[in-house]
Design an enzyme around this catalytic site. Structure first.
Site, PDB file in Angstrom:
ATOM      1  N   LYS A 213      11.688   5.490   0.627  1.00 22.74           N
ATOM      2  CA  LYS A 213      11.768   5.733  -0.817  1.00 22.74           C
ATOM      3  C   LYS A 213      12.040   7.222  -1.077  1.00 22.74           C
ATOM      4  CE  LYS A 213       9.040   5.457  -5.029  1.00 22.74           C
ATOM      5  NZ  LYS A 213       7.816   5.015  -5.676  1.00 22.74           N
ATOM      6  N   GLU A 219       7.771  10.785   9.806  1.00 24.84           N
ATOM      7  CA  GLU A 219       7.987   9.830  10.901  1.00 24.84           C
ATOM      8  C   GLU A 219       9.391   9.230  10.827  1.00 24.84           C
ATOM      9  OE1 GLU A 219       5.425   9.950   8.854  1.00 24.84           O
ATOM     10  OE2 GLU A 219       3.528   9.551   9.901  1.00 24.84           O
ATOM     11  N   GLY A 273       5.904   2.020  -2.933  1.00 23.84           N
ATOM     12  CA  GLY A 273       6.287   1.704  -1.554  1.00 23.84           C
ATOM     13  C   GLY A 273       5.755   0.358  -1.089  1.00 23.84           C
ATOM     14  N   ARG A 274       4.486   0.093  -1.366  1.00 25.73           N
ATOM     15  CA  ARG A 274       3.875  -1.154  -0.864  1.00 25.73           C
ATOM     16  C   ARG A 274       4.268  -2.375  -1.706  1.00 25.73           C
ATOM     17  NH1 ARG A 274       0.451   2.716  -2.401  1.00 25.73           N
ATOM     18  NH2 ARG A 274      -0.904   2.431  -4.200  1.00 25.73           N
ATOM     19  N   GLU A 359      -4.419   0.588   0.363  1.00 25.97           N
ATOM     20  CA  GLU A 359      -3.764   1.785  -0.187  1.00 25.97           C
ATOM     21  C   GLU A 359      -3.819   1.736  -1.721  1.00 25.97           C
ATOM     22  OE1 GLU A 359       0.582   2.960   0.346  1.00 25.97           O
ATOM     23  OE2 GLU A 359      -0.306   4.221   1.880  1.00 25.97           O
ATOM     24  N   HIS A 390     -10.945 -17.422  19.062  1.00 23.03           N
ATOM     25  CA  HIS A 390     -11.347 -17.170  20.449  1.00 23.03           C
ATOM     26  C   HIS A 390     -11.543 -15.684  20.713  1.00 23.03           C
ATOM     27  CE1 HIS A 390     -10.867 -21.323  21.814  1.00 23.03           C
ATOM     28  NE2 HIS A 390      -9.938 -21.377  20.860  1.00 23.03           N
ATOM     29  N   LYS A 518      -1.147  14.478   6.381  1.00 22.64           N
ATOM     30  CA  LYS A 518       0.266  14.863   6.560  1.00 22.64           C
ATOM     31  C   LYS A 518       0.392  16.376   6.667  1.00 22.64           C
ATOM     32  CE  LYS A 518       2.389  11.129   3.832  1.00 22.64           C
ATOM     33  NZ  LYS A 518       3.145  10.822   2.624  1.00 22.64           N
TER      34      LYS A 518
HETATM   35  O1  F6P Z   1       2.193   7.913   3.228  1.00 16.93           O
HETATM   36  C1  F6P Z   1       2.053   6.714   2.543  1.00 16.93           C
HETATM   37  C2  F6P Z   1       3.365   6.262   1.991  1.00 16.93           C
HETATM   38  O2  F6P Z   1       3.723   7.079   0.934  1.00 16.93           O
HETATM   39  C3  F6P Z   1       3.341   4.805   1.563  1.00 16.93           C
HETATM   40  O3  F6P Z   1       2.815   4.607   0.322  1.00 16.93           O
HETATM   41  C4  F6P Z   1       4.780   4.453   1.700  1.00 16.93           C
HETATM   42  O4  F6P Z   1       4.962   3.062   1.720  1.00 16.93           O
HETATM   43  C5  F6P Z   1       5.118   5.122   3.002  1.00 16.93           C
HETATM   44  O5  F6P Z   1       4.401   6.341   2.965  1.00 16.93           O
HETATM   45  C6  F6P Z   1       6.567   5.379   3.265  1.00 16.93           C
HETATM   46  O6  F6P Z   1       7.152   6.181   2.278  1.00 16.93           O
HETATM   47  P1  F6P Z   1       8.718   6.337   2.159  1.00 16.93           P
HETATM   48  O7  F6P Z   1       9.293   4.995   1.869  1.00 16.93           O
HETATM   49  O8  F6P Z   1       8.938   7.315   1.062  1.00 16.93           O
HETATM   50  O9  F6P Z   1       9.229   6.858   3.485  1.00 16.93           O
END
Ligand code: F6P
Length: 554
Positions: A213, A219, A273-274, A359, A390, A518
């Site tokens: 987003k 990452e 995002g979620r 979240e 199990h 972060k």
């Molecule tokens: O760090 C949490 C977060 O902001 C989530 O809410 C989101 O889904 C994820 O990182 C990834 O964010 P982006 O889509 O901006 O890379």
């Protein structure tokens, strides 16, 4: 101009909460066994259906009065008005001054919704049309890689909501996918993740979707650059356009990365995002299963939206799921919620719900910044049945904590292997019965008597073989796992999460709690890779950094 944040009365001070508290003083002593024995109509009374899903909440420690009081609380906390505000596009995400409109992503073409003068439905369908066209070209073999070969592998690079949703849905709809295309997901900054995927794919026939987003998530950016360098080892910059597309709200950043804006699938800041699998973040899903099934997923969610928006609270499935969960958390002291899908293809559903619920509602201050006066979101966790049985069901049956469970199952399988589905459903229903009934000491004695054991040996075993029972659960059933029913299931939990957020008066749509780590990670990374020795930390953190530097000779 930031919106005014109205201070809600403290949850524990509301009249209906107080009524629930005195009701709970009694209800805490109830036994589910006795409730079922006393009322043969309990199952029809405490079940509901909507959008192809059936919810049995009768194995919760509630009665008609509990439900009535819980719904009174929902009304007193303004659930209906807040729900209507969300659907209308009001800026209910107060700390980020944003509307919350994932429901607009599944509105049918031609529906009316204008926000800030913008026709949201037209915007959504313009992007959906592009996703359709693109996914059909790739799936049909018309979109060719730089060497003229069709695409065989899709690699979605994203994390959090830009990974969990598409990955969970692609796996859940595995039986709808086209075998010629393989979909991979890379999320972890751990190089072992992308290394494993790059080792399996051919750069000439691989399409990377960089899904972020913000397009700044560390990452995802590192993985995207690694993928780009790996690709360029056997291709030229000019070839990137055939192999890299982006899903983002940040056009400037995708240009800077070197992706042609013509290959960007946008979405909007009002999609959290979620809550984003319904947007172009779902591109990997559309590629895997085809745009028709992706549309069905949206239609299933829309059916649940309409139910949530219009059904009376008494039969409103997301509201009832939220309220029974709230009851377990607030009044029965249950700190966790276990999700048990009895369907192997839903194996990523618990992980998906972890982000959705935790979240969203893992918050400790109300919308106005005051400390909450009750616990908020439980820890959500789980694993597919029967594997979970199990592994950890021992603790759920006989441990010292009471853990509510959501069982999720389909009445029919999508395979036709004899014997399996009846065995699966038998286990699912047996577990919810066992959690509810338990097994009394007398029942254990009766079982053991008449066998080879002496009376003393029997008495020694009785406590070990006794099950307290009285452990709450929900069962969610659907006919089969289809794009429609999956869409409804995800939307059910989205709205459940929304309702609980309103009860706790937290902002379910921000996530400031992920920021501190972060920032610290950036600092530590420069210390790990640069010359200066760590100084600003505590002795533990300094010590760990020095160990890592020594091991890597940095
Ligand atoms: O760090 C949490 C977060 O902001 C989530 O809410 C989101 O889904 C994820 O990182 C990834 O964010 P982006 O889509 O901006 O890379």
């Amino acid at each position: 101009m930031p919106p005014t944040i109205m201070r809600q009365p403290a949850l524990t001070a509301t009249a209906s909460y107080l009524a629930l508290e005195s009701h709970a003083a009694d209800a805490r002593h109830w036994q589910l066994r006795a409730l079922f024995a006393a009322d043969p109509q309990r199952f029809p009374a405490l079940t509901t259906d909507a959008a192809g899903l059936f919810l049995d909440y009768s194995k919760n420690r509630v009665d008609a009065t509990t439900i009535a009081l819980l719904l009174e609380l929902a009304r007193e906390r303004g659930v209906e008005a807040r729900r209507d505000a969300m659907f209308a596009g009001d800026k209910i995400n107060l700390t980020e001054h944003r509307a919350v409109l994932h429901t607009a992503l599944r509105l049918p073409r031609g529906a009316a919704l204008t926000v800030d003068g913008q026709d949201v439905v037209a915007d959504v369908h313009a992007v959906l049309d592009r996703m359709k066209e693109f996914s059909e070209r790739v799936r049909g073999g018309a979109w060719l890689g730089h060497s003229g070969k069709p695409i065989t592998d899709i690699v979605n690079i994203g994390i959090g909501g830009s990974d969990l949703g598409p990955k969970m849905v692609t796996l859940a709809l595995r039986s709808y996918a086209r075998p010629r295309l393989t979909t991979h997901f890379v999320s972890n900054v751990d190089g072992h993740d992308i290394d494993a995927v790059l080792g399996r794919v051919d750069p000439a026939t691989t399409l990377f979707i960089i899904a972020s987003k913000t397009f700044v998530t560390a990452e995802t950016m590192l993985n995207a650059h690694t993928a780009r360098s790996w690709f360029l080892a056997s291709a030229t910059e000019a070839d990137l356009a055939r192999h890299f597309v982006a899903v983002s709200t940040n056009t400037a950043a995708i240009k800077a990365f070197g992706i042609d804006p013509a290959n960007m699938f946008p979405f909007w800041d009002w999609v959290g995002g979620r809550y984003s699998v319904w947007s172009s973040i779902g591109l990997s899903v559309a590629l895997a299963v085809g745009f028709g099934y992706f549309s069905d997923l949206l239609a299933g969610a829309h059916a649940m939206d309409e139910h949530f928006r219009t059904a009376p609270l008494e039969t409103n499935m997301p509201v009832l799921l939220a309220m029974t969960g709230f009851w377990n958390r607030q009044f029965l002291g249950c700190a966790t919620l276990s999700i048990a899908p009895y369907h192997q293809d839903l194996s990523r559903f618990p992980a998906y719900l972890q982000q959705l619920e935790m979240e969203s509602n893992g918050k400790r201050v109300t919308q106005s910044g005051a400390a909450v006066d009750t616990p908020t979101c439980p820890v959500v966790w789980g694993e597919c049945g029967t594997n979970a049985q199990h592994a950890y069901f021992q603790l759920l049956h006989q441990g010292t904590d009471v853990t509510p469970i959501d069982f999720i199952a389909t009445l029919r399988a999508t395979h036709d292997l004899p014997g399996h589905h009846a065995a699966l459903l038998a286990n699912c229903f047996a577990q919810s019965e066992a959690f509810m009934k338990g097994k009394t000491a007398d029942e254990v004695r009766a079982d053991l008597q008449g066998g080879a054991l002496t009376a003393a040996e029997i008495e020694a075993l009785v406590p070990h073989k006794t099950f307290p029972g009285n452990r709450p659960s929900n069962t969610i059933l659907m006919d089969q796992l289809t794009p429609l029913s999956l869409g409804a299931l995800i939307a059910l939990y989205e709205h459940k999460t929304f309702v609980q957020g309103v009860l706790w008066d937290v902002n379910s749509f921000d996530q400031w709690g992920v920021e501190l780590g972060k920032v610290l990670a950036q600092q530590i990374q420069s210390e790990l890779t640069g010359a200066p020795a760590p100084q600003r930390h505590d002795s533990s953190t300094n010590g760990l950094i020095l160990m890592a530097k020594a091991a890597q000779h940095i």
